[in-house]
Scaffold this motif. Structure first.
Motif, short mmCIF file in Angstrom:
data_model
loop_
_atom_site.label_atom_id
_atom_site.label_comp_id
_atom_site.label_asym_id
_atom_site.label_seq_id
_atom_site.Cartn_x
_atom_site.Cartn_y
_atom_site.Cartn_z
N VAL A 103 212.07 79.73 80.36
CA VAL A 103 213.45 79.35 80.71
C VAL A 103 214.18 80.62 81.13
O VAL A 103 214.22 81.60 80.39
CB VAL A 103 214.14 78.69 79.50
CG1 VAL A 103 215.59 78.35 79.85
CG2 VAL A 103 213.39 77.43 79.08
N ASP A 104 214.76 80.57 82.31
CA ASP A 104 215.46 81.73 82.88
C ASP A 104 216.95 81.42 82.99
O ASP A 104 217.38 80.78 83.96
CB ASP A 104 214.87 82.06 84.25
CG ASP A 104 215.43 83.34 84.85
OD1 ASP A 104 216.50 83.80 84.39
OD2 ASP A 104 214.83 83.87 85.79
N PRO A 105 217.76 81.82 82.01
CA PRO A 105 219.19 81.50 82.07
C PRO A 105 219.90 82.14 83.26
O PRO A 105 220.88 81.58 83.76
CB PRO A 105 219.73 82.05 80.74
CG PRO A 105 218.54 82.12 79.84
CD PRO A 105 217.40 82.46 80.73
N GLU A 106 219.45 83.32 83.70
CA GLU A 106 220.12 83.98 84.81
C GLU A 106 220.00 83.18 86.10
O GLU A 106 220.98 83.01 86.83
CB GLU A 106 219.55 85.39 85.01
CG GLU A 106 220.21 86.14 86.16
CD GLU A 106 219.64 87.53 86.37
OE1 GLU A 106 220.08 88.20 87.33
OE2 GLU A 106 218.76 87.94 85.58
N HIS A 107 218.80 82.69 86.38
CA HIS A 107 218.57 81.93 87.62
C HIS A 107 218.60 80.42 87.40
O HIS A 107 218.41 79.67 88.35
CB HIS A 107 217.24 82.35 88.24
CG HIS A 107 217.19 83.79 88.63
ND1 HIS A 107 216.58 84.76 87.85
CD2 HIS A 107 217.71 84.43 89.70
CE1 HIS A 107 216.70 85.93 88.45
NE2 HIS A 107 217.39 85.77 89.56
N ARG A 108 218.81 80.01 86.15
CA ARG A 108 218.94 78.59 85.80
C ARG A 108 217.72 77.80 86.26
O ARG A 108 217.84 76.76 86.91
CB ARG A 108 220.24 78.02 86.36
CG ARG A 108 221.47 78.63 85.70
CD ARG A 108 222.73 78.40 86.51
NE ARG A 108 223.06 77.01 86.68
CZ ARG A 108 223.76 76.27 85.83
NH1 ARG A 108 224.19 76.80 84.71
NH2 ARG A 108 224.04 75.00 86.09
N THR A 109 216.55 78.30 85.90
CA THR A 109 215.30 77.63 86.26
C THR A 109 214.42 77.47 85.03
O THR A 109 214.47 78.26 84.09
CB THR A 109 214.51 78.41 87.32
OG1 THR A 109 214.22 79.73 86.82
CG2 THR A 109 215.27 78.49 88.63
N LEU A 110 213.60 76.43 85.07
CA LEU A 110 212.56 76.19 84.09
C LEU A 110 211.22 76.23 84.82
O LEU A 110 211.01 75.48 85.79
CB LEU A 110 212.74 74.82 83.42
CG LEU A 110 211.54 74.28 82.62
CD1 LEU A 110 211.25 75.18 81.41
CD2 LEU A 110 211.78 72.84 82.20
N ARG B 185 205.21 73.26 87.38
CA ARG B 185 206.53 72.81 87.84
C ARG B 185 207.51 73.96 87.78
O ARG B 185 207.49 74.76 86.84
CB ARG B 185 207.01 71.69 86.91
CG ARG B 185 208.40 71.17 87.18
CD ARG B 185 208.43 70.11 88.24
NE ARG B 185 207.76 68.89 87.82
CZ ARG B 185 207.79 67.76 88.53
NH1 ARG B 185 208.45 67.72 89.66
NH2 ARG B 185 207.16 66.69 88.09
N VAL B 186 208.35 74.05 88.77
CA VAL B 186 209.53 74.91 88.72
C VAL B 186 210.73 74.01 89.01
O VAL B 186 210.76 73.34 90.04
CB VAL B 186 209.47 76.06 89.74
CG1 VAL B 186 210.74 76.91 89.65
CG2 VAL B 186 208.24 76.93 89.51
N ALA B 187 211.68 73.97 88.10
CA ALA B 187 212.80 73.04 88.23
C ALA B 187 214.11 73.77 88.07
O ALA B 187 214.23 74.71 87.28
CB ALA B 187 212.68 71.93 87.19
N GLY B 188 215.11 73.31 88.83
CA GLY B 188 216.45 73.84 88.73
C GLY B 188 217.33 72.99 87.84
O GLY B 188 216.95 71.90 87.40
N VAL C 60 220.60 70.74 80.75
CA VAL C 60 221.03 70.91 79.37
C VAL C 60 220.55 72.25 78.80
O VAL C 60 221.14 72.78 77.86
CB VAL C 60 220.56 69.75 78.47
CG1 VAL C 60 221.10 68.42 78.96
CG2 VAL C 60 219.05 69.73 78.32
N LEU C 61 219.49 72.81 79.40
CA LEU C 61 219.03 74.12 78.96
C LEU C 61 220.04 75.20 79.29
O LEU C 61 220.00 76.29 78.71
CB LEU C 61 217.69 74.45 79.64
CG LEU C 61 216.52 73.52 79.35
CD1 LEU C 61 215.35 73.86 80.26
CD2 LEU C 61 216.10 73.59 77.88
N PHE C 62 220.94 74.90 80.22
CA PHE C 62 221.90 75.90 80.70
C PHE C 62 223.34 75.45 80.46
O PHE C 62 224.27 75.92 81.12
CB PHE C 62 221.66 76.17 82.18
CG PHE C 62 220.21 76.43 82.49
CD1 PHE C 62 219.60 77.59 82.02
CD2 PHE C 62 219.46 75.51 83.19
CE1 PHE C 62 218.26 77.82 82.27
CE2 PHE C 62 218.12 75.74 83.44
CZ PHE C 62 217.51 76.90 82.98
#
Length: 204
Positions: A142-149, A163-166, A185-187
């Motif tokens: 989980v990358d909070p800076e780029h808001r990606t999973l 998978r790469v998801a925004g 919801v992760l962000f």
């Protein structure tokens, strides 16, 4: 020509006992301190754990397989590799008894790591390789800076990006089949209770 002495590789016995409440890991035999969590990090960690716990099984659970889910539990994969995943999960069909003790020495089936600038190189480098070597089936980054999973699936030669998801996507994300995840919801993006669609906002 001088020969440098070989570095002694650290084990759990070398962890600073006076700082037992501080989050340490052992990566490639070196003791490193995990970054102090930001609000964004804590928010992502809580959301990932909450989604995984929907598949816990047993009383109050709903997963067809069932999982043990833990937040920041020390896992020793080998003597010189002790990690504290942000969230980790063990399939109950493979691990019928709840993992116990310190450190846990049963490898997880799924881990979720939330990136921070000071730990990203370790999470995406040696730790990811060790997770693969020990057969961890899935890793979420989980990358909070780029808001990606980014979802990694175990492959023969290394992890495969499944998978790469925004933050604006809603999807079923392995290994948790059956219930969709609103990635936002992760962000900090909130969901409408009746529909599961995001209300907007970032929580920042």
């Amino acid at each position: 020509m001088s020969v440098e002495p070989m570095r002694r590789l650290a084990t759990v016995l070398d962890l600073p006992v006076e700082d037992e409440r501080r989050p340490y890991e052992i990566v490639a035999g070196m003791i490193v301190e995990k970054a102090s969590p930001t609000f964004e990090h804590g928010e992502a960690q809580g959301a990932a754990a909450a989604h995984a716990r929907r598949f816990g099984g047993g009383p109050g659970g709903g997963g067809p397989v069932g999982w043990w889910i833990a937040v920041e539990v020390d896992v020793e994969l080998e003597p010189h590799e002790l990690y504290r995943p942000d969230v980790a999960g063990w399939r109950r069909d493979r691990t019928p008894e709840r993992p116990a003790g310190w450190p846990v020495r049963i490898r997880p089936d799924w881990v979720c790591e939330i990136l921070s600038p000071s730990t990203a190189a370790r999470d995406l480098g040696p730790k990811l390789r060790t997770y693969h070597h020990h057969g961890v089936e899935h890793v979420w980054i989980v990358d909070p800076e780029h808001r990606t999973l980014t979802v990694y699936r175990h492959g023969n030669e290394g992890y495969v990006v499944a998978r790469v998801a925004g933050a604006d996507e809603v999807m079923v994300v392995e290994p948790f089949d059956g219930l969709p995840l609103q990635v936002g919801v992760l962000f900090g993006v909130e969901e409408d209770a009746p529909t599961g669609h995001p209300r907007g906002g970032t929580g920042r």
